[in-house]
Scaffold this motif. Structure first.
Motif, mmCIF file in Angstrom:
data_model
loop_
_atom_site.group_PDB
_atom_site.id
_atom_site.type_symbol
_atom_site.label_atom_id
_atom_site.label_comp_id
_atom_site.label_asym_id
_atom_site.label_seq_id
_atom_site.Cartn_x
_atom_site.Cartn_y
_atom_site.Cartn_z
ATOM 1 N N LEU A 60 0.825 -1.213 0.000
ATOM 2 C CA LEU A 60 0.000 0.000 0.000
ATOM 3 C C LEU A 60 0.859 1.263 0.000
ATOM 4 C CD1 LEU A 60 -2.888 -0.961 2.443
ATOM 5 C CD2 LEU A 60 -3.012 -0.652 -0.038
ATOM 6 N N GLN A 61 2.046 1.184 0.583
ATOM 7 C CA GLN A 61 2.942 2.337 0.602
ATOM 8 C C GLN A 61 3.358 2.745 -0.804
ATOM 9 O OE1 GLN A 61 4.251 4.126 3.358
ATOM 10 N NE2 GLN A 61 2.606 3.079 4.418
ATOM 11 N N LEU A 62 3.311 1.811 -1.748
ATOM 12 C CA LEU A 62 3.747 2.084 -3.118
ATOM 13 C C LEU A 62 2.631 2.595 -4.021
ATOM 14 C CD1 LEU A 62 6.013 -1.046 -3.596
ATOM 15 C CD2 LEU A 62 6.756 1.312 -3.221
ATOM 16 N N LEU A 63 1.384 2.471 -3.568
ATOM 17 C CA LEU A 63 0.266 2.920 -4.397
ATOM 18 C C LEU A 63 0.210 4.442 -4.454
ATOM 19 C CD1 LEU A 63 -2.616 0.513 -3.350
ATOM 20 C CD2 LEU A 63 -1.258 0.474 -5.431
ATOM 21 N N PRO A 64 0.052 4.999 -5.645
ATOM 22 C CA PRO A 64 -0.039 6.458 -5.755
ATOM 23 C C PRO A 64 -1.397 6.958 -5.274
ATOM 24 C CG PRO A 64 -0.108 5.442 -7.920
ATOM 25 C CD PRO A 64 0.081 4.336 -6.938
ATOM 26 N N ILE A 65 -1.359 8.094 -4.586
ATOM 27 C CA ILE A 65 -2.582 8.749 -4.117
ATOM 28 C C ILE A 65 -2.574 10.182 -4.639
ATOM 29 C CG2 ILE A 65 -2.820 7.296 -2.061
ATOM 30 C CD1 ILE A 65 -1.638 9.615 -0.436
ATOM 31 N N PRO A 66 -3.727 10.820 -4.726
ATOM 32 C CA PRO A 66 -3.765 12.209 -5.199
ATOM 33 C C PRO A 66 -2.934 13.119 -4.302
ATOM 34 C CG PRO A 66 -5.973 11.271 -5.114
ATOM 35 C CD PRO A 66 -5.061 10.287 -4.469
ATOM 36 N N VAL A 67 -2.339 14.130 -4.927
ATOM 37 C CA VAL A 67 -1.457 15.045 -4.187
ATOM 38 C C VAL A 67 -2.210 15.752 -3.070
ATOM 39 C CG1 VAL A 67 -0.044 17.132 -4.386
ATOM 40 C CG2 VAL A 67 0.146 15.347 -6.088
ATOM 41 N N GLY A 68 -3.478 16.090 -3.287
ATOM 42 C CA GLY A 68 -4.257 16.748 -2.244
ATOM 43 C C GLY A 68 -4.359 15.904 -0.990
ATOM 44 N N LEU A 69 -4.546 14.607 -1.153
ATOM 45 C CA LEU A 69 -4.585 13.685 -0.020
ATOM 46 C C LEU A 69 -3.187 13.492 0.559
ATOM 47 C CD1 LEU A 69 -6.388 11.778 1.642
ATOM 48 C CD2 LEU A 69 -5.951 10.027 -0.073
ATOM 49 N N TYR A 70 -2.196 13.449 -0.313
ATOM 50 C CA TYR A 70 -0.805 13.276 0.107
ATOM 51 C C TYR A 70 -0.366 14.423 1.016
ATOM 52 C CZ TYR A 70 4.255 12.563 -0.420
ATOM 53 O OH TYR A 70 5.585 12.358 -0.191
ATOM 54 N N GLU A 71 -0.788 15.639 0.671
ATOM 55 C CA GLU A 71 -0.387 16.814 1.462
ATOM 56 C C GLU A 71 -0.993 16.823 2.853
ATOM 57 O OE1 GLU A 71 0.531 20.569 -1.290
ATOM 58 O OE2 GLU A 71 -1.538 19.843 -1.470
ATOM 59 N N MET A 72 -2.064 16.078 3.078
ATOM 60 C CA MET A 72 -2.680 16.015 4.406
ATOM 61 C C MET A 72 -1.847 15.199 5.391
ATOM 62 S SD MET A 72 -6.733 15.679 3.974
ATOM 63 C CE MET A 72 -7.276 15.431 2.310
ATOM 64 N N LEU A 73 -0.960 14.373 4.864
ATOM 65 C CA LEU A 73 -0.123 13.548 5.733
ATOM 66 C C LEU A 73 0.947 14.407 6.399
ATOM 67 C CD1 LEU A 73 0.281 10.530 3.320
ATOM 68 C CD2 LEU A 73 -1.164 10.641 5.332
ATOM 69 N N PRO A 74 1.371 14.051 7.606
ATOM 70 C CA PRO A 74 2.360 14.865 8.317
ATOM 71 C C PRO A 74 3.683 14.965 7.559
ATOM 72 C CG PRO A 74 1.503 13.103 9.724
ATOM 73 C CD PRO A 74 0.925 12.914 8.369
ATOM 74 N N GLY A 75 4.195 16.194 7.427
ATOM 75 C CA GLY A 75 5.501 16.439 6.833
ATOM 76 C C GLY A 75 5.543 16.373 5.323
ATOM 77 N N ARG A 76 4.433 16.110 4.679
ATOM 78 C CA ARG A 76 4.443 15.946 3.227
ATOM 79 C C ARG A 76 4.248 17.264 2.483
ATOM 80 N NH1 ARG A 76 3.771 10.294 2.917
ATOM 81 N NH2 ARG A 76 5.233 9.585 4.469
ATOM 82 N N GLN A 77 3.757 18.298 3.174
ATOM 83 C CA GLN A 77 3.579 19.587 2.512
ATOM 84 C C GLN A 77 4.914 20.118 1.999
ATOM 85 O OE1 GLN A 77 2.709 19.109 5.734
ATOM 86 N NE2 GLN A 77 0.481 18.943 5.663
ATOM 87 N N GLN A 78 5.965 19.923 2.792
ATOM 88 C CA GLN A 78 7.295 20.394 2.407
ATOM 89 C C GLN A 78 7.806 19.657 1.166
ATOM 90 O OE1 GLN A 78 8.919 22.995 3.754
ATOM 91 N NE2 GLN A 78 10.402 22.742 2.108
#
Length: 166
Positions: free
Chosen positions: A53-71
């Motif tokens: 599951l760590q390798l599956l791509p997710i939309p960037v909007g959802l990705y940015e909600m994860l901690p530290g991913r905005q940077q």
């Protein structure tokens, strides 16, 4: 191979173990397992699934909600990249290496569960006999060095040697 990261020794060990996955699937029977073995199998499958599951791509909007991913997204934008999808993992190849290592361990565990009790005992004795030279190498290293914390036998670091000793 000493467990060193340089030179791809771990990759060679994992590649050599990959055929065991096919053999394990061919020999293995879920219905013959005990309750604890079924629980361990479920745990291993959950761990493999989590790594996948760590390798599956997710939309960037959802990705940015994860901690530290905005940077990370901001750094990609500064580099001129605007991906629409990103995987959950920060380091894809580290995740792939962990997945292959876990798959090899799972295959070896599955193969061991197909052995009779006496065969498993003989295999454990063989493993202890094969580890004995490493113990001796570590003792020799400790006796030749004034600082005994440098003894690591043929392992990458002394923690691996300590695990063997334990």
């Amino acid at each position: 191979f000493g467990g060193r990261l340089q030179g791809g020794f771990d990759a060679a060990v994992h590649a050599a173990a990959l055929p065991a996955i096919g053999l394990a699937v061919w020999r293995w029977r879920f219905d013959l397992l005990g309750r604890w073995q079924k629980l361990i199998f479920a745990l291993l499958i959950a761990m493999l699934t989590l790594a996948l599951l760590q390798l599956l791509p997710i939309p960037v909007g959802l990705y940015e909600m994860l901690p530290g991913r905005q940077q990370i997204v901001a750094d990609l934008a500064r580099a001129g990249l605007t991906p629409r999808f990103l995987p959950l993992t920060v380091d894809r190849w580290a995740t792939v290496r962990a997945l292959v290592a876990l798959a090899c361990f799972t295959a070896m565990w599955m193969l061991c569960t197909t052995l009779k009790h006496g065969d498993r005992v003989r295999l454990a004795k063989l493993a202890l006999l094969a580890a004995l030279p490493l113990v001796i190498v570590g003792f020799v290293q400790a006796s030749l060095k004034p600082d005994t914390t440098g003894a690591n036998a043929l392992f990458a670091n002394r923690n691996h040697y300590a695990s063997l000793m334990a």
